[in-house]
Design an enzyme around this catalytic site. Structure first.
Site, short mmCIF file in Angstrom:
data_model
loop_
_atom_site.label_atom_id
_atom_site.label_comp_id
_atom_site.label_asym_id
_atom_site.label_seq_id
_atom_site.Cartn_x
_atom_site.Cartn_y
_atom_site.Cartn_z
N ASP A 1 0.85 -1.19 0.00
CA ASP A 1 0.00 0.00 0.00
C ASP A 1 0.89 1.24 0.00
O ASP A 1 1.98 1.23 -0.59
CB ASP A 1 -0.93 -0.07 1.24
CG ASP A 1 -2.25 0.65 1.02
OD1 ASP A 1 -2.21 1.85 0.72
OD2 ASP A 1 -3.30 0.02 1.17
N HIS B 1 -3.63 6.11 3.52
CA HIS B 1 -4.34 4.92 3.04
C HIS B 1 -3.73 3.63 3.60
O HIS B 1 -4.44 2.77 4.12
CB HIS B 1 -4.29 4.92 1.51
CG HIS B 1 -5.19 3.94 0.84
ND1 HIS B 1 -4.78 2.66 0.52
CD2 HIS B 1 -6.48 4.03 0.42
CE1 HIS B 1 -5.78 2.03 -0.08
NE2 HIS B 1 -6.83 2.83 -0.15
N SER C 1 -11.30 -0.54 -0.71
CA SER C 1 -10.00 -0.53 -0.04
C SER C 1 -10.15 -0.82 1.45
O SER C 1 -9.22 -1.33 2.07
CB SER C 1 -9.35 0.85 -0.16
OG SER C 1 -8.73 0.99 -1.39
#
Ligand code: NAG
Ligand code: NAG
Ligand code: NAG
Ligand code: NAG
Ligand code: NAG
Ligand code: NAG
Ligand code: NAG
Length: 739
Positions: free
Chosen positions: A142, A211, A525
């Site tokens: 990620d 994220h 996600s």
């Protein structure tokens, strides 16, 4: 991650120009895939890459210069800067399976775990049996990690498992002490990222956009008491990951504020992860149909991907190869009711993420009806200092409400409004209220309430309204789960014989770590790490299960009804009962997945055959290619049923040795289904697996769309092993219903 970002693909391609090189023909990065590595020594594998490139570029120097990444642990291949004709030449060399241009992808709580039944204090059940994921290593590919977050505190952890071979690569604002017994490894891959993007990020595993920290803490964050949305009190509770004692290995392959990840960098991360010794791989990124993940799965490492945020449009699901678990997103049972008091003493309720009430905000404000709140209307109505009522378009609009809402918010904020009440049809848009920053009251109401407010506004010369900060409500009465509107849908356009997505999990307004705080995020996600955590727990309880068995256990035990026993709905326009193209097998049920009774296992050789016939060399595949549905998946998709089709499946008993299963069929409309045998008996002396035959026969002479059903094996106690079925009838080759 911003939901709109997955639509910024073209923009991004412009943003990430290929590396400039001094050559007259234009060069770009290509990925050469060479299959299984032919030698244990990585330097020998790298030498074979140099040889291949030297053959094309003329000198070893040029070969070494052109290499961007070298894949030498989990599989063999490399990414290199080449011209198109050099790439073509390279592909013709023996040993090179294919050469593809590099591509770029987008990176697509805590209540959610209790909602899934994984209660932390429960003494029975998956979480406890798995010892909270203790010592399972999960690789998160990620945007990196924010190591200071309390979620990654390593207090009370034992030594790093000795089998771990990974590294803690240091860099800007990330030193060796940023790895610990929780974050046991961290690596970064920036060789093919444009300088403009790198400038906006840390040159290290540190996460600049949040994220990666969010997904990692959703999977394996430790328990943090009193977390809430930006510490503002909304959604307050204990924040934790689904496998709170698992160890994290961080692979930063996604860069910049948009979280852009290239295939070349993702492959480098996967290659390292296989070699480092991760047990599970989690990737919340888009569109990566690569053989790299196949090598991970062949090594026994389950790979979990997000399905994408392009719903509710059909045929948008990504990450569609059969060996990965592809995840759709659902809502959870949490709402944020927000009280609105009108000047006439009426009290109405909507939903908002409004929590930073200020002295000015918590009093009555002038109310004005802004109608559609388009630019012209806002010019003719003075909204300055007022709370404005806007209505979502009711006619067909090319812009889905989730894109329209942020535009309206921006427009009314610019016009100086003090707040927004947005009337809409029933679809969950809460995640789009971030643009209000928690400090401007932005309230979503349904059309009925919008009409009450509008008629009040018309009834008096000085309409006023007061908006109270939202409160958090969980559980009772909240219709959930529902498939989120943005969750990408099937059918699988790449491989119609492979049903996707596989499973659905919570992905709307998930609270998890972002930097030093806790913040909501929505998207597949966020759903992907929920499934990854369950995979970690299953891996801990069943260390001998293959990735296919784990995936099967998750799909066959999923639920297709909600907490009230009603069919799970899918958000969209209109909202409808969810089908397998929305949620695969259904909504994940972690505690049931621990004991599925039967599983559909797959030998990795079958995946390799699939690869060879679809993405790979395509030798001798004519009969195979039309029958992708013969792969022993826990789902069946027949995209072209003419007359009749026979599909084979094999189940393996992982429950009690002595068991009898009966089949139950829910036939898709217009199709008759027979199963042979319809009873399977397992005994101590007999085989652990049994093969059966499913015959689908079209009942009507029409060119049809997809219809859905299921096939379930029941024993006489707790096991119910259900797989989803999707069938499309095609009566003749020369009829089309597309017109
Ligand atoms: C990036 O490129 C450098 C220099 O070519 C190389 O040494 C390094 O191994 C590459 N990084 C990865 C992760 O392959
Ligand atoms: C490493 O980083 C931590 C936290 O950022 C800091 O406290 C420590 O002094 C740093 N250590 C070194 C050797 O730079
Ligand atoms: C929990 O957080 C809230 C809001 O930030 C704060 O008011 C409260 O004092 C905190 N409680 C504890 C026990 O830390
Ligand atoms: C709009 O209303 C505000 C507040 O009532 C007032 O201060 C402002 O002068 C008005 N603007 C125009 C253009 O009428
Ligand atoms: C929210 O914050 C962003 C960035 O700080 C700002 O650009 C935007 O105008 C704010 N929105 C509102 C409605 O205040
Ligand atoms: C797939 O292709 C590779 C390379 O062409 C070949 O070596 C292998 O035997 C094939 N495997 C299967 C299962 O078809
Ligand atoms: C259920 O299965 C068990 C063992 O397989 C058997 O002893 C029992 O009689 C069965 N019960 C029914 C109602 O079929």
């Amino acid at each position: 991650m911003d939901l709109r970002s997955s639509f910024c693909f073209t923009l991004l391609m412009a943003f990430l120009l290929p590396l400039p090189l001094s050559s007259n023909a234009s060069t770009t990065i290509y990925i050469a895939y060479m299959g299984e590595k032919k030698h244990e020594d990585p330097s020998v594998v790298t030498a074979s890459h140099h040889d291949a490139l030297t053959a094309v570029l003329g000198s070893k120097d040029a070969a070494i210069k052109s290499i961007v990444y070298s894949y030498k642990y989990g599989f063999s291949g490399f990414a290199a800067t080449l011209t198109e004709s050099q790439a073509e030449e390279l592909e013709k060399l023996p040993g090179i399976i294919h050469v593809k241009p590099n591509s770029y992808h987008e990176t697509h709580t805590t209540r959610s775990w209790d909602f899934l039944g994984l209660n932390y204090n429960e003494q029975v059940g998956l979480l406890k049996k798995a010892n909270y994921g203790e010592d399972i290593i999960v690789g998160v590919v990620d945007s990196g990690i924010w190591p200071e977050s309390q979620s990654f505190d390593d207090n009370g952890y034992g030594p790093v498992p000795t089998r771990w071979k990974g590294e803690c690569q240091t860099g800007q604002a990330f030193n060796a002490t940023d790895c610990n017994r929780k974050i046991i490894g961290a690596r970064w891959y920036s060789n093919d990222t444009a300088d403009e993007t790198l400038k906006l990020d840390y040159m290290s595993p540190r996460d600049s956009n949040g994220h990666g920290t969010h997904t990692a803490s959703t999977i394996a964050g430790g328990r943090v008491r009193n977390a809430s949305l930006l510490q503002g009190g909304l959604a307050a509770g204990v924040a934790r990951g689904g496998a709170p004692r698992a160890r994290l290995a961080v692979y930063k392959a996604c860069w910049g504020p948009r979280g852009s990840c290239s295939t070349a960098a993702l492959l480098a991360a996967i290659d390292d992860a296989i070699n480092d010794g991760v047990d599970v791989l989690s990737l919340s990124v888009g569109g990566v149909e690569t053989p790299g993940t196949l090598h991970a799965v062949a090594e026994g490492i389950p790979v979990v991907f997000s399905g994408g945020n392009e719903g509710p449009v059909p045929q948008t699901v990504g990450n569609t190869v059969p060996w990965v678990i592809t995840v759709a997103a659902t809502t959870i049972d949490r709402t944020f009711p927000t009280l609105m008091s009108l000047g006439n003493k009426d009290k109405l309720v909507g939903q908002s993420l409004y929590y930073k009430a200020t002295a000015s905000n918590s009093k009555f404000h002038m109310l004005v009806d802004g109608y559609s709140c388009d630019t012209e209307t806002l010019v003719s109505i003075n909204v300055t200092g007022k709370i404005v009522l806007c209505k979502a378009p009711t006619q067909v609009d090319p812009t889905p409400p989730r894109y329209a809402l942020p535009v309206v918010i921006g427009r009314v904020a610019e016009a100086g409004a003090k707040g927004l009440i947005f009337a809409q049809y029933t679809v969950n848009l809460l995640e789009n209220l971030y643009a209000c920053n928690g400090s401007m009251p932005c309230v979503l109401v349904d059309f009925d309430i919008g009409n009450i407010i509008a008629s009040y506004a018309a009834s008096t010369r000085t309409p006023v309204v007061k908006v109270s900060p939202a409160i958090t409500e969980v559980g009772s009465g909240v219709l959930s789960p529902r498939v989120a509107a943005f969750s990408s849908r099937g059918p699988n356009i790449n491989f119609p014989g492979i049903l996707k997505p596989d499973i659905a999990a919570p992905g709307v307004s998930i609270l998890a770590a972002k930097g030093n705080f806790y913040a909501f995020d929505s998207g597949t996600s966020m759903a992907c790490p929920h499934v990854s955590a369950v995979v970690v727990l299953l891996k801990s309880v069943h260390p001998d299960w293959s990735p296919a068995m784990i995936k099967s256990a998750i799909i066959t035990t999923a639920s297709v009804t909600d907490r009230f026993g009603m069919p799970i709905q899918a958000e969209g326009v209109p909202r409808k009962v969810a089908d397998p193209f929305d949620f695969g097998g259904g909504h994940i049920e972690p505690d049931k997945a621990i004991d599925p009774g039967l599983v559909y296992d797959i030998d990795p050789k079958d995946y390799i055959k699939f690869f060879n016939c679809t993405l790979g060399p395509k030798d001798d595949c004519d009969s195979y290619i039309g029958q992708l549905y013969q792969l022993n998946l826990p789902s069946i998709a027949v995209p072209d049923l003419k007359d009749s089709v026979t599909v084979w499946r094999t189940v393996t008993n992982v429950g009690e040795m002595e068991a009898t299963y009966h089949v139950a069929i829910e036939a898709p409309a217009g199709v008759s289904v027979s199963v042979e045998p319809s009873v399977i008996t397992f005994s101590e002396a007999g085989s652990r697996s049994a093969t059966f035959k499913i015959t689908f026969t079209a009942r009507q002479g029409v060119q049809g769309g997809y219809t859905f059903g299921s096939l379930t094996w029941h024993d006489n106690s707790t096991h119910s092993v259900r797989i989803p079925v999707a069938v499309r009838t095609i009566i003749q080759d020369f009829i089309s219903d597309i017109a």
